[in-house]
Design a protein around this motif. Structure first.
Motif, PDB file in Angstrom:
ATOM      1  N   LEU A  54      67.369  29.969  62.367  1.00 25.14           N
ATOM      2  CA  LEU A  54      66.876  28.750  61.735  1.00 25.14           C
ATOM      3  C   LEU A  54      66.983  27.643  62.767  1.00 25.14           C
ATOM      4  CD1 LEU A  54      68.607  28.969  58.227  1.00 25.14           C
ATOM      5  CD2 LEU A  54      66.275  29.641  58.835  1.00 25.14           C
ATOM      6  N   GLY A  55      65.864  27.006  63.062  1.00 19.00           N
ATOM      7  CA  GLY A  55      65.880  25.985  64.094  1.00 19.00           C
ATOM      8  C   GLY A  55      64.825  24.928  63.875  1.00 19.00           C
ATOM      9  N   MET A  56      64.859  23.925  64.724  1.00 14.21           N
ATOM     10  CA  MET A  56      63.879  22.852  64.652  1.00 14.21           C
ATOM     11  C   MET A  56      63.675  22.284  66.056  1.00 14.21           C
ATOM     12  SD  MET A  56      66.001  19.551  63.203  1.00 14.21           S
ATOM     13  CE  MET A  56      64.679  18.456  63.711  1.00 14.21           C
ATOM     14  N   ILE A  57      62.608  21.518  66.214  1.00 17.90           N
ATOM     15  CA  ILE A  57      62.318  20.793  67.457  1.00 17.90           C
ATOM     16  C   ILE A  57      62.186  19.313  67.107  1.00 17.90           C
ATOM     17  CG2 ILE A  57      60.723  20.490  69.378  1.00 17.90           C
ATOM     18  CD1 ILE A  57      59.880  23.384  69.009  1.00 17.90           C
ATOM     19  N   TYR A  58      62.953  18.479  67.795  1.00 15.36           N
ATOM     20  CA  TYR A  58      62.893  17.031  67.567  1.00 15.36           C
ATOM     21  C   TYR A  58      62.513  16.349  68.873  1.00 15.36           C
ATOM     22  CZ  TYR A  58      64.280  12.206  66.827  1.00 15.36           C
ATOM     23  OH  TYR A  58      64.273  10.827  66.760  1.00 15.36           O
ATOM     24  N   TYR A  59      61.397  15.585  68.848  1.00 19.08           N
ATOM     25  CA  TYR A  59      60.918  14.853  70.022  1.00 19.08           C
ATOM     26  C   TYR A  59      61.465  13.425  69.986  1.00 19.08           C
ATOM     27  CZ  TYR A  59      57.672  18.671  70.902  1.00 19.08           C
ATOM     28  OH  TYR A  59      57.136  19.903  71.175  1.00 19.08           O
ATOM     29  N   PHE A  60      62.126  13.027  71.063  1.00 17.85           N
ATOM     30  CA  PHE A  60      62.711  11.685  71.124  1.00 17.85           C
ATOM     31  C   PHE A  60      61.638  10.599  71.148  1.00 17.85           C
ATOM     32  CE2 PHE A  60      66.184  14.254  72.923  1.00 17.85           C
ATOM     33  CZ  PHE A  60      67.218  13.831  72.111  1.00 17.85           C
ATOM     34  N   ASP A  61      60.584  10.858  71.886  1.00 20.44           N
ATOM     35  CA  ASP A  61      59.525   9.864  72.039  1.00 20.44           C
ATOM     36  C   ASP A  61      58.209  10.513  71.634  1.00 20.44           C
ATOM     37  OD1 ASP A  61      58.160   7.565  72.651  1.00 20.44           O
ATOM     38  OD2 ASP A  61      58.069   7.986  74.813  1.00 20.44           O
ATOM     39  N   ALA A  62      58.103  10.843  70.355  1.00 21.79           N
ATOM     40  CA  ALA A  62      56.921  11.549  69.872  1.00 21.79           C
ATOM     41  C   ALA A  62      55.685  10.677  69.999  1.00 21.79           C
ATOM     42  CB  ALA A  62      57.118  11.957  68.418  1.00 21.79           C
ATOM     43  N   PRO A  63      54.654  11.126  70.699  1.00 21.17           N
ATOM     44  CA  PRO A  63      53.447  10.303  70.865  1.00 21.17           C
ATOM     45  C   PRO A  63      52.615  10.279  69.588  1.00 21.17           C
ATOM     46  CG  PRO A  63      53.147  12.459  71.880  1.00 21.17           C
ATOM     47  CD  PRO A  63      54.573  12.403  71.427  1.00 21.17           C
ATOM     48  N   ASP A  64      51.721   9.283  69.492  1.00 23.46           N
ATOM     49  CA  ASP A  64      50.843   9.170  68.336  1.00 23.46           C
ATOM     50  C   ASP A  64      49.938  10.387  68.207  1.00 23.46           C
ATOM     51  OD1 ASP A  64      51.938   6.713  67.793  1.00 23.46           O
ATOM     52  OD2 ASP A  64      50.371   5.594  68.856  1.00 23.46           O
ATOM     53  N   SER A  65      49.648  11.030  69.336  1.00 22.86           N
ATOM     54  CA  SER A  65      48.766  12.196  69.320  1.00 22.86           C
ATOM     55  C   SER A  65      49.376  13.376  68.580  1.00 22.86           C
ATOM     56  CB  SER A  65      48.411  12.614  70.751  1.00 22.86           C
ATOM     57  OG  SER A  65      49.586  12.823  71.515  1.00 22.86           O
ATOM     58  N   LEU A  66      50.672  13.296  68.246  1.00 20.97           N
ATOM     59  CA  LEU A  66      51.338  14.369  67.508  1.00 20.97           C
ATOM     60  C   LEU A  66      51.199  14.184  65.999  1.00 20.97           C
ATOM     61  CD1 LEU A  66      52.866  16.870  68.488  1.00 20.97           C
ATOM     62  CD2 LEU A  66      55.000  15.624  68.136  1.00 20.97           C
ATOM     63  N   GLY A  67      50.446  13.187  65.590  1.00 21.20           N
ATOM     64  CA  GLY A  67      50.192  12.990  64.167  1.00 21.20           C
ATOM     65  C   GLY A  67      51.259  12.207  63.450  1.00 21.20           C
ATOM     66  N   GLY A  68      52.083  11.457  64.189  1.00 24.06           N
ATOM     67  CA  GLY A  68      53.101  10.636  63.555  1.00 24.06           C
ATOM     68  C   GLY A  68      54.381  11.368  63.206  1.00 24.06           C
ATOM     69  N   GLU A  69      54.470  12.660  63.495  1.00 23.81           N
ATOM     70  CA  GLU A  69      55.675  13.441  63.223  1.00 23.81           C
ATOM     71  C   GLU A  69      56.517  13.564  64.490  1.00 23.81           C
ATOM     72  OE1 GLU A  69      56.535  14.579  60.291  1.00 23.81           O
ATOM     73  OE2 GLU A  69      54.708  13.993  59.238  1.00 23.81           O
ATOM     74  N   ASP A  70      57.842  13.646  64.305  1.00 30.48           N
ATOM     75  CA  ASP A  70      58.709  13.839  65.462  1.00 30.48           C
ATOM     76  C   ASP A  70      59.628  15.049  65.333  1.00 30.48           C
ATOM     77  OD1 ASP A  70      60.534  12.958  63.585  1.00 30.48           O
ATOM     78  OD2 ASP A  70      60.851  11.013  64.542  1.00 30.48           O
ATOM     79  N   SER A  71      59.659  15.715  64.173  1.00 31.07           N
ATOM     80  CA  SER A  71      60.497  16.893  63.998  1.00 31.07           C
ATOM     81  C   SER A  71      59.703  18.010  63.319  1.00 31.07           C
ATOM     82  CB  SER A  71      61.740  16.561  63.179  1.00 31.07           C
ATOM     83  OG  SER A  71      61.389  16.084  61.901  1.00 31.07           O
ATOM     84  N   PHE A  72      59.944  19.239  63.773  1.00 36.71           N
ATOM     85  CA  PHE A  72      59.194  20.392  63.299  1.00 36.71           C
ATOM     86  C   PHE A  72      60.124  21.594  63.191  1.00 36.71           C
ATOM     87  CE2 PHE A  72      56.413  17.619  65.652  1.00 36.71           C
ATOM     88  CZ  PHE A  72      55.264  17.528  64.875  1.00 36.71           C
ATOM     89  N   SER A  73      59.804  22.472  62.266  1.00 41.19           N
ATOM     90  CA  SER A  73      60.572  23.706  62.111  1.00 41.19           C
ATOM     91  C   SER A  73      60.220  24.703  63.207  1.00 41.19           C
ATOM     92  CB  SER A  73      60.284  24.334  60.740  1.00 41.19           C
ATOM     93  OG  SER A  73      60.888  25.609  60.639  1.00 41.19           O
ATOM     94  N   GLN A  74      61.223  25.478  63.622  1.00 43.25           N
ATOM     95  CA  GLN A  74      61.007  26.590  64.546  1.00 43.25           C
ATOM     96  C   GLN A  74      61.954  27.718  64.119  1.00 43.25           C
ATOM     97  OE1 GLN A  74      58.562  26.451  66.710  1.00 43.25           O
ATOM     98  NE2 GLN A  74      58.890  28.535  67.468  1.00 43.25           N
ATOM     99  N   SER A  75      61.599  28.396  63.006  1.00 41.51           N
ATOM    100  CA  SER A  75      62.491  29.347  62.370  1.00 41.51           C
ATOM    101  C   SER A  75      61.772  30.670  62.102  1.00 41.51           C
ATOM    102  CB  SER A  75      63.017  28.790  61.037  1.00 41.51           C
ATOM    103  OG  SER A  75      63.648  27.544  61.218  1.00 41.51           O
TER     104      SER A  75
END
Length: 411
Positions: free
Chosen positions: A87-108
């Motif tokens: 069970l994991g996740m990815i969190y971007y510190f400086d998520a760009p607008d091109s990522l759709g406004g999200e900064d955290s995603f599941s990786q599980s």
């Protein structure tokens, strides 16, 4: 072999695709038991193209990826269990607008398989996985490119094997699988699929090393919105061959008959190959190839027109390697290459109009190592390179580099 398990376990939980079954599967089962192993880890990631696959803007960002993983195996003469997952996740510190406004995603992802022998003649086999991932695992044969969105996938494959004579046996089973995409707000979802497949495989022992495997499959896929439902039938002849005690190959070839609702039927060649080899105590190799018509990712938009491609052919080729340098150091590498051709694109709003044929070629490769620092602490470093060539859209053509450095503790 048991003393090598800790470093292999860390590699399995930390590397991009190591220990995945999917298209690498050769029917192997766990050969030894080990108790539940738990791992807690954290990876620091540099990504130079965070929104690859969904935007033409090449933004870079640092990220962290915490994980909690487990592995368990139980092998008895009657029942074999094999469980692996994280069970994991990815969190971007400086998520760009091109990522759709999200900064955290599941990786599980979690995989679980069991084999139970009711008698010398009858056995039950079940292989299962469920995943919710931002970064696709191409070796499972579902994703054809990265979309920049999470995708939820699952599969359960269950069969009953019966040995009729010393040489002849059968496997009768069903496979239920599906895909659910987390699309951006306002975007039409043409990705979701649910597939139910039944199959019958005959197994005839040609020699101590070779088994002939004629097989018939029939599957029904239900799609949503602009994607058509479809039925696929597979008429295959195969061979399972053990080249040596540590090397096995699975070969299947034949024809695939694809019938698309609101479209036409078509016949195409089909091929599956999976190879696994424990070359020696240090080196393990795996490879796969699959060619056929696929029912995922069939809808493309060009301008104001949307086309459902009835005949999407894909050739998938992959390999991975694990080399144990010492009992504390393991090297890993692998790649997945996907060649996709989109043919017979029917306009969903006007069945008399057909869109232009399209192509997409995706290459993903990784290399890295895991090392044991103390009895409980491990370190891993990986580099991943991805490049996609396509004439579908500018957003889907990209180059991407990722570097991951991680620490983990095993209990």
């Amino acid at each position: 072999m048991k003393r090598k398990f800790p470093i292999l376990f860390v590699a399995a939980l930390s590397s991009p695709a190591f220990a995945a079954q999917g298209l690498y599967y050769t029917g192997s089962e766990a050969q030894e038991s080990f108790p539940i192993k738990l791992q807690v880890g954290l990876n620091a990631i540099f990504d130079d193209n965070v929104a690859a696959g969904s935007s033409t803007v090449e933004d870079s960002s640092m990220a962290i990826s915490p994980k909690v993983g487990l592995a368990f195996s139980s092998a008895t003469p009657q029942t074999t269990w094999d469980v692996y997952g994280n069970l994991g996740m990815i969190y971007y510190f400086d998520a760009p607008d091109s990522l759709g406004g999200e900064d955290s995603f599941s990786q599980s992802r979690i995989n679980a398989s069991v084999t139970h022998r009711f008698s010398e003649r009858v056995r039950l086999s079940s292989r299962n996985y469920v995943a919710n991932e931002l970064e696709p695992d191409y070796s499972y044969g579902i994703a054809s490119s990265r979309t920049g969105n999470e995708t939820f996938t699952w599969m359960t494959d269950n069969s009953i094997g019966y040995r009729w004579t010393e040489r002849l046996g059968t496997y009768t089973g069903f496979r239920f699988s599906g895909t659910r995409a987390d699309v951006d707000e306002g975007q039409r979802n043409n990705t979701d699929r649910t597939t139910l497949e039944f199959y019958e495989q005959f197994r005839y022992q040609l020699s101590p090393q070779s088994v002939l495997t004629p097989e018939y499959r029939i599957s029904q896929t239900n799609a949503i919105n602009d994607a058509s439902d479809s039925m696929d039938q597979y008429f295959l002849i195969g061979l399972d061959h053990r080249f040596s005690p540590n090397t096995i190959g699975i070969f299947k070839t034949g024809a695939q008959l694809r019938d698309v609702d609101d479209g036409d039927s078509g016949l195409c060649p089909y091929l599956e190959i999976a190879l696994q080899s424990q070359v020696n105590q240090q080196l393990k190799l795996g490879a796969y190839t699959r060619y056929g018509a696929e029912f995922n990712d069939t809808v493309l938009t060009e301008g104001s027109n949307t086309y459902d491609y009835e005949d999407r052919r894909a050739l998938r080729i992959g390999f991975n390697a694990n080399y144990t340098v010492t009992k504390d150091v393991s090297l890993l590498m692998g790649s997945d290459t996907i060649f996709s051709n989109y043919n017979d694109g029917r306009d969903v709003n006007n069945s008399n109009n057909f869109g232009p044929d399209k192509y997409e070629n995706n290459f993903n490769a990784y290399v890295g190592f895991s090392t044991k620092l103390t009895d409980y602490l491990f370190c891993n470093l990986y580099y991943t390179y991805t490049q996609t060539f396509t004439d579908i859209s500018d957003e889907r053509e990209y180059v991407r580099n990722r570097i991951s450095l991680g620490l983990s503790a095993e209990f």
